[in-house]
Design a protein around this motif. Structure first.
Motif: not given
Length: 100
Positions: A69-71, A61-63
């Motif tokens: 561009g943010v992993t 869910c966070v991902a």
């Protein structure tokens, strides 16, 4: 939160972050960080699987909500800066997600 079953058959929902230990003796006894003890019908392996599934769903869910561009790996490595003195918490050191 994970769903478990008390010995009397009543379902309950538990904040899995509160679980300190799980022991099979022969029933599964959970000791919470508050010191409270709970006995549940599920085996230790089932409790562990439910906790891992719940945490995997949270991470997924966070991902999905991260900006382009943010992993997730970058978010985890930045969060380790809370304890930079601990060698296990340095970004270049392999570690578990909940180690730091």
């Amino acid at each position: 939160m994970i769903e478990l079953t008390r010995l009397n058959g009543n379902p309950m929902v538990l904040n899995s972050d509160l679980v300190k230990t799980a022991e099979a003796s022969p029933d599964t006894m959970l000791t919470l960080i508050t010191g409270e003890k709970l006995i549940v019908r599920e085996t230790c392996a089932e409790v562990l699987e439910r906790v891992m599934d719940y945490r995997a769903k949270l991470l997924a869910c966070v991902a999905r909500r991260l900006p382009p561009g943010v992993t997730l790996e970058r978010v985890v490595s930045v969060s380790t800066l809370q304890n930079p003195e601990d060698p296990a918490c340095r970004p270049e050191t392999p570690r578990r997600l909940n180690q730091c």
